[in-house]
Write an enzyme that holds these catalytic residues in place. Sequence first.
Site, PDB file in Angstrom:
ATOM      1  N   ARG A 172      14.926  42.303  12.863  1.00 29.44           N
ATOM      2  CA  ARG A 172      14.424  42.205  14.240  1.00 29.44           C
ATOM      3  C   ARG A 172      15.552  42.298  15.278  1.00 29.44           C
ATOM      4  O   ARG A 172      15.315  42.435  16.471  1.00 29.44           O
ATOM      5  CB  ARG A 172      13.666  40.865  14.423  1.00 29.44           C
ATOM      6  CG  ARG A 172      12.336  40.833  13.719  1.00 29.44           C
ATOM      7  CD  ARG A 172      11.803  39.418  13.543  1.00 29.44           C
ATOM      8  NE  ARG A 172      12.474  38.710  12.451  1.00 29.44           N
ATOM      9  CZ  ARG A 172      12.216  37.453  12.100  1.00 29.44           C
ATOM     10  NH1 ARG A 172      11.312  36.763  12.764  1.00 29.44           N
ATOM     11  NH2 ARG A 172      12.857  36.895  11.100  1.00 29.44           N
TER      12      ARG A 172
ATOM     13  N   GLY B 216      14.374  37.096   0.383  1.00 32.71           N
ATOM     14  CA  GLY B 216      13.757  35.940   1.030  1.00 32.71           C
ATOM     15  C   GLY B 216      14.648  34.699   0.957  1.00 32.71           C
ATOM     16  O   GLY B 216      15.639  34.660   0.216  1.00 32.71           O
TER      17      GLY B 216
ATOM     18  N   ASN C 217       8.753  24.480  11.692  1.00 32.43           N
ATOM     19  CA  ASN C 217       9.905  24.313  10.805  1.00 32.43           C
ATOM     20  C   ASN C 217      11.169  24.824  11.503  1.00 32.43           C
ATOM     21  O   ASN C 217      11.242  25.974  11.908  1.00 32.43           O
ATOM     22  CB  ASN C 217       9.619  25.120   9.526  1.00 32.43           C
ATOM     23  CG  ASN C 217      10.839  25.283   8.651  1.00 32.43           C
ATOM     24  OD1 ASN C 217      11.803  24.517   8.747  1.00 32.43           O
ATOM     25  ND2 ASN C 217      10.799  26.281   7.782  1.00 32.43           N
TER      26      ASN C 217
ATOM     27  N   TYR D 290      53.798  46.408  41.854  1.00 30.40           N
ATOM     28  CA  TYR D 290      53.706  46.465  40.390  1.00 30.40           C
ATOM     29  C   TYR D 290      55.026  45.976  39.815  1.00 30.40           C
ATOM     30  O   TYR D 290      56.084  46.553  40.081  1.00 30.40           O
ATOM     31  CB  TYR D 290      53.412  47.894  39.898  1.00 30.40           C
ATOM     32  CG  TYR D 290      53.498  47.957  38.389  1.00 30.40           C
ATOM     33  CD1 TYR D 290      52.612  47.210  37.597  1.00 30.40           C
ATOM     34  CD2 TYR D 290      54.498  48.693  37.738  1.00 30.40           C
ATOM     35  CE1 TYR D 290      52.714  47.209  36.216  1.00 30.40           C
ATOM     36  CE2 TYR D 290      54.592  48.698  36.352  1.00 30.40           C
ATOM     37  CZ  TYR D 290      53.702  47.947  35.601  1.00 30.40           C
ATOM     38  OH  TYR D 290      53.803  47.926  34.234  1.00 30.40           O
TER      39      TYR D 290
ATOM     40  N   ALA E 147      55.977  44.054  50.142  1.00 32.15           N
ATOM     41  CA  ALA E 147      54.702  44.759  49.922  1.00 32.15           C
ATOM     42  C   ALA E 147      54.971  46.155  49.362  1.00 32.15           C
ATOM     43  O   ALA E 147      55.902  46.835  49.782  1.00 32.15           O
ATOM     44  CB  ALA E 147      53.949  44.861  51.236  1.00 32.15           C
TER      45      ALA E 147
ATOM     46  N   ASN F  76      58.975  51.347  35.299  1.00 30.61           N
ATOM     47  CA  ASN F  76      59.511  50.898  34.004  1.00 30.61           C
ATOM     48  C   ASN F  76      59.384  51.951  32.904  1.00 30.61           C
ATOM     49  O   ASN F  76      59.903  51.789  31.825  1.00 30.61           O
ATOM     50  CB  ASN F  76      58.793  49.614  33.563  1.00 30.61           C
ATOM     51  CG  ASN F  76      57.289  49.778  33.508  1.00 30.61           C
ATOM     52  OD1 ASN F  76      56.723  50.674  34.136  1.00 30.61           O
ATOM     53  ND2 ASN F  76      56.637  48.936  32.745  1.00 30.61           N
TER      54      ASN F  76
END
Length: 460
Positions: free
Chosen positions: A13, A77, A175, A371, A385, A391
């Site tokens: 299911r 089962g 159950n 960065y 800024a 890199n």
Amino acid sequence: MKAVILSAGMGTRFKSEKPKVLHTILGKPMLWYVLQTVKNSGVEDIGVVIGHRAEEVKKAVEDEMVSFYYQKNPKGGTADALISSADMWRSYEGYVLVINGDTPLVRSSTLKNMQRYISMVEEYERVKLSALVLTSFLPDPTGYGRVVKDGEGSVIKIVEEKEASFEEKKINEVNGGVYIFYAPHLLECVFCVKPSNSGELYLTDIFNLMYQKGYKTRTFMAEDPTEILGVNTRWDLAVAENVIRLRILQHWAEKGNTIHQPESVWIEPHVSLDGNVEIYPNVMLTGKTKIGKNCVIGKGSIIENSVIEDDVLIEPYSVIRKSKVMSKAHIGPFAHIRDESAVGEESHIGNFVEVKKSVIERDVKAKHLAYIGDAHIGNNTNIGAGVVFANFDGKKKHQTHVGSNAFVGSNSLLIAPLKVGDFAYIAGGSVVNKDVPDGDLAISRPSLKLLKGKGKEKLT
Ligand code: UD1
Ligand code: MG
């Protein structure tokens, strides 16, 4: 007491290639929750029955000190699954806790209470209960096995939805898929289960076999009906995840942390909060994240496998992955810190700044649009800024070292490998491809020309 977890089924299911019990709830497989609940109830000897894609299920819990049993036919089962583990309890004189692998909401306190109930029956009634089953009354019992009882509270039978009569379908005691069996009686009955109409051997049929033999069985009611939810569909999974998520949030709120709009907050089970943490809507804290005292985690922030020390302010929409942020630092809004970076005490990593695999010492400011990758930045340095640490040369990543008390002007490009000394000053807009010694000023900029009246001429 021993325990067996049934996790071999096909989970049809669920409509999934992946075994149902490996689908995750807050980042951990459903089966992990069942296993923790069983362990926390005090049971140490645990068997897991696997079948459908057995090796994947085994791998997911192989560090958990459990034994594995193979069900040959994963369509056999639930009784067939339990039979597959018979070597574990065949010659055992005690009780066996059997739990479906798709019931992640059962609490360990409930399992402890079921165990206590069994001992009390032994002590006061001087009989062995052959079986105890966890049940609950549901307003809509559809899909669950219905529990049919006699006037004395013994279970006559448990009848599955598919096989229930019109009258039986009206029973709303269901159950929960959690049982404690007395092993010798289980052994006597489980091999007598006959195939159902669908060909499966139903574990629930044991109750009628026991009843016919005159063995004593009882129901044990879950304190809270949500506990017995069986996860059979993707929507059941979503519901279960929500319940566990709210339980975790309630736990942290009770420990003295504020959670705003809890319906939108996600905190995984291994996360810890040290107290007086304030969490705003849409926050996700995942993996082994640790949050120190008095931190504020702003709206929409995501923190994954990271350590945040005390008194840190994380402004909205920041992302921190596998990194460390020292106390009193200030992050965001819209900052991204990742890949084993460390941000020092009282440093500020602000708007649209990305920090990758870098160590930033204390009191550093990088407040806007930068960065910083593969770098080390000393105390009290200012990154302006738009500064970019270049890199990558197309083949390899290189390191940049910026000393303490330095100033990197806005829109500079630092080309790695590079060393910028203490008290070095880089003028805004410079392209820096040579080391800058301590105390020097570096400037590389085409000189500015002023052409008289040309501006207005172009604009008119
Ligand atoms: C089962 C109960 C039902 C109960 C419900 C509670 C039976 C026959 N029915 O139904 O009375 O109300 O749980 O959630 O037991 N499994 C195996 N091998 C199999 C089949 C299943 O290991 O051959 C495992 C599954 O992986 C799963 C668990 O047993 O973890 C329960 O199986 P599932 O098919 O979900 O049973 P339900 O139909 O939910
Ligand atoms: Mg189920």
